[in-house]
Design a protein around this motif. Structure first.
Motif, PDB file in Angstrom:
ATOM      1  N   THR A  98     -56.603 -43.598  42.830  1.00  0.00           N
ATOM      2  CA  THR A  98     -57.481 -44.063  42.359  1.00  0.00           C
ATOM      3  C   THR A  98     -57.278 -46.101  42.414  1.00  0.00           C
ATOM      4  OG1 THR A  98     -57.878 -42.424  40.628  1.00  0.00           O
ATOM      5  CG2 THR A  98     -59.312 -44.528  40.113  1.00  0.00           C
ATOM      6  N   ALA A  99     -56.267 -46.451  41.503  1.00  0.00           N
ATOM      7  CA  ALA A  99     -56.486 -47.964  42.265  1.00  0.00           C
ATOM      8  C   ALA A  99     -55.762 -48.394  43.504  1.00  0.00           C
ATOM      9  CB  ALA A  99     -54.509 -48.196  40.768  1.00  0.00           C
ATOM     10  N   LEU A 100     -54.648 -47.552  44.270  1.00  0.00           N
ATOM     11  CA  LEU A 100     -54.821 -48.195  45.408  1.00  0.00           C
ATOM     12  C   LEU A 100     -56.474 -47.742  46.028  1.00  0.00           C
ATOM     13  CD1 LEU A 100     -52.150 -46.492  47.812  1.00  0.00           C
ATOM     14  CD2 LEU A 100     -54.826 -46.681  48.673  1.00  0.00           C
ATOM     15  N   LEU A 101     -57.326 -46.683  46.155  1.00  0.00           N
ATOM     16  CA  LEU A 101     -58.891 -46.809  46.383  1.00  0.00           C
ATOM     17  C   LEU A 101     -59.540 -47.891  46.165  1.00  0.00           C
ATOM     18  CD1 LEU A 101     -59.210 -42.725  45.927  1.00  0.00           C
ATOM     19  CD2 LEU A 101     -58.895 -44.184  48.240  1.00  0.00           C
ATOM     20  N   ALA A 102     -59.505 -48.629  44.862  1.00  0.00           N
ATOM     21  CA  ALA A 102     -59.998 -49.562  44.350  1.00  0.00           C
ATOM     22  C   ALA A 102     -59.256 -50.978  45.268  1.00  0.00           C
ATOM     23  CB  ALA A 102     -59.810 -50.187  43.057  1.00  0.00           C
ATOM     24  N   LYS A 103     -58.429 -51.364  44.868  1.00  0.00           N
ATOM     25  CA  LYS A 103     -57.395 -52.807  45.390  1.00  0.00           C
ATOM     26  C   LYS A 103     -57.639 -52.896  47.154  1.00  0.00           C
ATOM     27  CE  LYS A 103     -54.556 -53.054  41.543  1.00  0.00           C
ATOM     28  NZ  LYS A 103     -53.182 -53.651  41.101  1.00  0.00           N
ATOM     29  N   GLN A 104     -57.546 -51.689  48.004  1.00  0.00           N
ATOM     30  CA  GLN A 104     -57.526 -51.505  49.194  1.00  0.00           C
ATOM     31  C   GLN A 104     -58.614 -50.982  49.925  1.00  0.00           C
ATOM     32  OE1 GLN A 104     -53.504 -51.281  50.839  1.00  0.00           O
ATOM     33  NE2 GLN A 104     -52.885 -50.701  48.850  1.00  0.00           N
ATOM     34  N   LEU A 105     -59.192 -50.549  50.185  1.00  0.00           N
ATOM     35  CA  LEU A 105     -60.611 -49.491  49.902  1.00  0.00           C
ATOM     36  C   LEU A 105     -61.836 -50.683  49.646  1.00  0.00           C
ATOM     37  CD1 LEU A 105     -59.430 -46.313  51.440  1.00  0.00           C
ATOM     38  CD2 LEU A 105     -58.895 -48.184  52.545  1.00  0.00           C
ATOM     39  N   GLY A 106     -61.863 -51.044  48.579  1.00  0.00           N
ATOM     40  CA  GLY A 106     -62.887 -51.755  47.858  1.00  0.00           C
ATOM     41  C   GLY A 106     -63.869 -50.208  46.945  1.00  0.00           C
ATOM     42  N   VAL A 107     -63.225 -49.091  47.558  1.00  0.00           N
ATOM     43  CA  VAL A 107     -63.373 -47.873  46.499  1.00  0.00           C
ATOM     44  C   VAL A 107     -63.957 -48.244  44.764  1.00  0.00           C
ATOM     45  CG1 VAL A 107     -63.739 -45.699  46.275  1.00  0.00           C
ATOM     46  CG2 VAL A 107     -63.585 -46.642  48.574  1.00  0.00           C
ATOM     47  N   LYS A 108     -64.982 -48.764  44.176  1.00  0.00           N
ATOM     48  CA  LYS A 108     -64.196 -48.819  42.907  1.00  0.00           C
ATOM     49  C   LYS A 108     -65.895 -48.362  42.250  1.00  0.00           C
ATOM     50  CE  LYS A 108     -62.380 -53.730  44.261  1.00  0.00           C
ATOM     51  NZ  LYS A 108     -62.223 -54.641  44.054  1.00  0.00           N
ATOM     52  N   PRO A 109     -65.727 -47.087  41.675  1.00  0.00           N
ATOM     53  CA  PRO A 109     -67.066 -46.071  40.863  1.00  0.00           C
ATOM     54  C   PRO A 109     -66.203 -46.712  39.555  1.00  0.00           C
ATOM     55  CG  PRO A 109     -64.655 -44.784  41.162  1.00  0.00           C
ATOM     56  CD  PRO A 109     -64.605 -46.209  42.195  1.00  0.00           C
ATOM     57  N   ALA A 110     -67.911 -46.793  38.836  1.00  0.00           N
ATOM     58  CA  ALA A 110     -67.960 -47.583  37.595  1.00  0.00           C
ATOM     59  C   ALA A 110     -66.881 -46.832  36.829  1.00  0.00           C
ATOM     60  CB  ALA A 110     -69.343 -47.016  36.653  1.00  0.00           C
ATOM     61  N   GLY A 111     -66.410 -47.893  36.102  1.00  0.00           N
ATOM     62  CA  GLY A 111     -65.143 -47.627  35.174  1.00  0.00           C
ATOM     63  C   GLY A 111     -63.943 -46.977  35.938  1.00  0.00           C
ATOM     64  N   TRP A 112     -63.291 -47.645  36.955  1.00  0.00           N
ATOM     65  CA  TRP A 112     -61.943 -47.230  37.236  1.00  0.00           C
ATOM     66  C   TRP A 112     -60.776 -47.968  37.048  1.00  0.00           C
ATOM     67  CZ3 TRP A 112     -59.006 -50.411  39.922  1.00  0.00           C
ATOM     68  CH2 TRP A 112     -59.269 -52.084  39.828  1.00  0.00           C
ATOM     69  N   THR A 113     -61.511 -48.761  36.413  1.00  0.00           N
ATOM     70  CA  THR A 113     -60.144 -49.668  35.785  1.00  0.00           C
ATOM     71  C   THR A 113     -59.633 -49.195  34.333  1.00  0.00           C
ATOM     72  OG1 THR A 113     -61.716 -51.638  35.155  1.00  0.00           O
ATOM     73  CG2 THR A 113     -60.873 -52.125  36.629  1.00  0.00           C
ATOM     74  N   THR A 114     -60.698 -48.750  33.798  1.00  0.00           N
ATOM     75  CA  THR A 114     -60.647 -48.088  32.821  1.00  0.00           C
ATOM     76  C   THR A 114     -59.725 -47.005  32.697  1.00  0.00           C
ATOM     77  OG1 THR A 114     -62.656 -48.424  31.280  1.00  0.00           O
ATOM     78  CG2 THR A 114     -61.450 -46.833  30.165  1.00  0.00           C
ATOM     79  N   VAL A 115     -60.017 -46.257  33.695  1.00  0.00           N
ATOM     80  CA  VAL A 115     -59.170 -45.374  34.062  1.00  0.00           C
ATOM     81  C   VAL A 115     -57.523 -44.946  34.800  1.00  0.00           C
ATOM     82  CG1 VAL A 115     -60.729 -43.561  34.301  1.00  0.00           C
ATOM     83  CG2 VAL A 115     -60.329 -43.738  36.155  1.00  0.00           C
ATOM     84  N   VAL A 116     -57.196 -46.802  34.949  1.00  0.00           N
ATOM     85  CA  VAL A 116     -56.189 -46.201  36.054  1.00  0.00           C
ATOM     86  C   VAL A 116     -54.886 -47.283  35.397  1.00  0.00           C
ATOM     87  CG1 VAL A 116     -56.716 -46.249  38.919  1.00  0.00           C
ATOM     88  CG2 VAL A 116     -56.844 -48.442  36.895  1.00  0.00           C
ATOM     89  N   GLY A 117     -55.458 -47.779  34.470  1.00  0.00           N
ATOM     90  CA  GLY A 117     -54.614 -48.992  33.070  1.00  0.00           C
ATOM     91  C   GLY A 117     -54.417 -50.025  34.019  1.00  0.00           C
ATOM     92  N   ASP A 118     -52.999 -49.825  33.857  1.00  0.00           N
ATOM     93  CA  ASP A 118     -52.147 -50.981  33.774  1.00  0.00           C
ATOM     94  C   ASP A 118     -52.312 -50.691  35.518  1.00  0.00           C
ATOM     95  OD1 ASP A 118     -51.661 -51.753  31.480  1.00  0.00           O
ATOM     96  OD2 ASP A 118     -49.264 -51.591  31.956  1.00  0.00           O
ATOM     97  N   TYR A 119     -52.292 -50.080  36.037  1.00  0.00           N
ATOM     98  CA  TYR A 119     -52.059 -49.757  37.681  1.00  0.00           C
ATOM     99  C   TYR A 119     -52.943 -50.661  38.690  1.00  0.00           C
ATOM    100  CZ  TYR A 119     -48.503 -46.820  37.328  1.00  0.00           C
ATOM    101  OH  TYR A 119     -48.042 -45.650  36.953  1.00  0.00           O
ATOM    102  N   GLY A 120     -54.724 -50.850  37.668  1.00  0.00           N
ATOM    103  CA  GLY A 120     -55.579 -51.682  38.085  1.00  0.00           C
ATOM    104  C   GLY A 120     -55.555 -53.307  37.979  1.00  0.00           C
ATOM    105  N   LYS A 121     -54.320 -53.684  37.312  1.00  0.00           N
ATOM    106  CA  LYS A 121     -54.106 -55.211  36.729  1.00  0.00           C
ATOM    107  C   LYS A 121     -53.755 -55.382  38.334  1.00  0.00           C
ATOM    108  CE  LYS A 121     -53.218 -54.447  31.549  1.00  0.00           C
ATOM    109  NZ  LYS A 121     -52.166 -54.633  30.859  1.00  0.00           N
TER     110      LYS A 121
END
Length: 186
Positions: free
Chosen positions: A132-155
């Motif tokens: 999920t963090a990879l999708l957000a950080k590298q592909l811009g896939v950021k569904p609502a609340g993604w940072t909450t579910v990935v914890g430290d991996y989103g930092k």
């Protein structure tokens, strides 16, 4: 954005252009150097001729295992991972009409995305968070609340494959993981 996890132009191009390849690379990323795990899908493509999930799922298990275990193998446990790869392909073929990207493009929340990923063969809690963090950080896939579910991996930082964008970041992630293992042993 081009994926550069495998540190090999051909393998990274496959990861960039094929959503099933990226998902399969994440599946293979366990007990094996991450860049080699993420190079596995390109090996399958080169040897099998396609990364079509339906075709992989329908392949003869013994022949597919042989293909995956042939040196250089797709994983340290090539035959075992071949079976896991076929199981993943079957779910993608059956539940997402062969389009792995639907797993993340149709998830409206981070929680929904995590639930979809956790339902995949070979994806536990940590692997789902990292992907999920990879999708957000590298592909811009950021569904609502993604940072909450990935914890430290989103930092910001170099914690996982989600942060690998070149050779330097790969080395930093590897160093972070070694430090974490040393701290756990102490």
């Amino acid at each position: 954005m081009a994926i550069r996890i495998a540190q090999d132009p051909h393998a990274d191009e496959v990861l960039t252009n094929d959503s099933f390849a990226l998902l399969a690379g994440m599946l293979l990323d366990q007990q094996f150097p991450m860049e080699r795990a993420f190079a596995g899908p390109a090996k399958v493509l080169d040897r099998f001729g396609t990364l079509d999930p339906a075709k992989i799922a329908e392949a003869d298990p013994e022949a597919f295992a042989d293909l995956c275990a042939t040196p250089p193998a797709i994983h340290r446990y090539g035959r075992s991972m071949a079976g896991r790869l076929q199981a993943l392909a079957k779910v993608v073929a059956d539940e997402y009409d062969g389009d792995a990207s639907r797993i993340w493009t149709e998830a409206r929340t981070g929680e929904a995305l995590m639930k979809r990923l956790r339902a995949l063969p070979g994806f536990g809690e940590q692997k789902a968070k990292i992907f999920t963090a990879l999708l957000a950080k590298q592909l811009g896939v950021k569904p609502a609340g993604w940072t909450t579910v990935v914890g430290d991996y989103g930092k910001k930082g170099f914690r996982s494959v989600a942060d690998v964008v070149d050779a330097d970041s790969l080395a930093k992630v590897r160093a972070f993981k070694q430090q974490a293992k040393a701290a756990a042993r102490a």
